[in-house]
Design an enzyme around this catalytic site. Structure first.
Site, PDB file in Angstrom:
ATOM      1  CD  GLU A 192      19.621  -1.449   7.726  1.00 34.45           C
ATOM      2  OE1 GLU A 192      18.852  -2.432   7.807  1.00 34.45           O
ATOM      3  OE2 GLU A 192      20.307  -1.215   6.736  1.00 34.45           O
ATOM      4  CB  THR A 216      24.491  -7.440   6.534  1.00 33.19           C
ATOM      5  OG1 THR A 216      23.807  -7.246   5.299  1.00 33.19           O
ATOM      6  CG2 THR A 216      25.301  -6.210   6.855  1.00 33.19           C
TER       7      THR A 216
END
Ligand code: HSE
Length: 307
Positions: free
Chosen positions: A129, A182
């Site tokens: 991530e 993101t």
């Protein structure tokens, strides 16, 4: 012990309206598949990516980076080869990067007879991530590994609380075909919030957790409010307000942005309402000529699993 394993890696909805970076849930109806193989050669090699154009270089791929974090903590002297069969579109907001990083480390752990706990696998996956979004958030990778709903009570130290899921809860998730990175949708957020917004937000987080423990569907609906992130990010999503209004008019308990968007999720009690919501959401994008993918899904209670 086998040298190869094939796994299903579930899509996830992060944030769940009120819980930015702390709440997430795993889905049943959509996910990637991966085959992971032990090799005598050290390191991680991505040997195949099917379904999408993504980097094969280990250090540029979230599965590669999460795998390296796993290897660095392990006594294992060999390495792994990874084949990724992508079904989740990158940048869709339903945990595409989390599926790849969790699938890789869960599979490696199985192949080595489980040297690491689920919490440790979350920590390795968070490195994926970090690569994908610049921040090592855990709200997608935790539910992908634990299954069901999870709360990240604390990042330092990492403390993940699995939360039960009411039996009749269904998610309808629509992905308008635009990509929102993101990293970009994090950059537009404010870094401070007002006390009055904080009060509303933590009231809803507490309400949602209580509702999930007590199967209180109405309270789930009342708690699906986001006073901090949704007002900013919804601007990036075509017809967000219409989709949300229509979903709720069709019987959904509540509706919000899935992860960093552009997917929109709605929760419903029962499959029948979730499918009604599906039809209503589709109509909005059909009418304005935007292509979409849509899924109706039960909560995935297991997380990544062998197939
Ligand atoms: N909590 C993260 C965000 C999830 O909203 O940026 C990203 O999928």
């Amino acid at each position: 012990m086998s040298d190869e394993i094939k796994v299903f890696c579930p899509a996830t909805i992060a944030n769940i309206s009120c819980g930015f970076d702390v709440l997430g849930v795993a889905l049943d109806a959509v996910g990637d598949e991966m085959t992971v193989r032990k090799t005598s050669e050290k390191g991680i090699r991505i040997t195949k990516i099917d379904g999408q154009e993504l980097p094969m270089a280990t250090l540029k791929n979230v599965a590669g980076v999460a795998g390296l974090a796993f290897l660095a903590a392990s006594d294992y002297k060999g390495g792994f080869e990874i084949e990724i069969y992508k079904k989740i579109k990158a940048g869709s907001g339903i945990g595409s990067s989390a599926a790849s990083s969790t699938g890789a480390v869960w599979a490696m752990n199985e192949l080595l007879d489980k040297p690491f706990s689920t919490l440790e696998l979350v920590q390795f996956s968070m490195e994926g991530e970090r690569l994908a979004s610049g921040v090592a958030h855990a709200d997608n990778v935790a539910p992908a590994l634990f299954g069901g709903f999870t709360l990240v009570r604390s990042y330092k130290p990492l403390d993940i609380i699995p939360i039960p899921s009411p039996n009749e809860l269904y998610a309808t998730i629509i992905h308008p075909q635009i990509e929102v990175k993101t990293s970009d949708s994090r950059k537009i957020l404010k870094t401070t919030i007002s006390l009055s917004d904080g009060i509303k937000q933590w009231g809803n987080v507490g309400g949602l957790i209580a509702a999930l423990f007590t199967n209180d569907y109405d309270l789930i609906g009342r708690s699906l409010e986001d006073h901090i992130v949704e007002p900013i990010r919804s601007i990036l999503i075509p017809a967000f307000d219409d989709v949300k209004k229509t979903a709720i008019q069709s019987g959904a308990l509540g509706c919000g942005i899935s992860g960093s968007g552009p997917s929109i999720f709605a929760f419903s009690k029962g499959l029948e309402i979730a499918e009604k919501v599906e039809q209503a959401m589709k109509e909005i994008y059909k009418n304005i000529g935007i292509d979409y993918d849509i899924h109706v899904s039960k909560v995935n209670l297991e997380g990544v699993r062998k197939i």
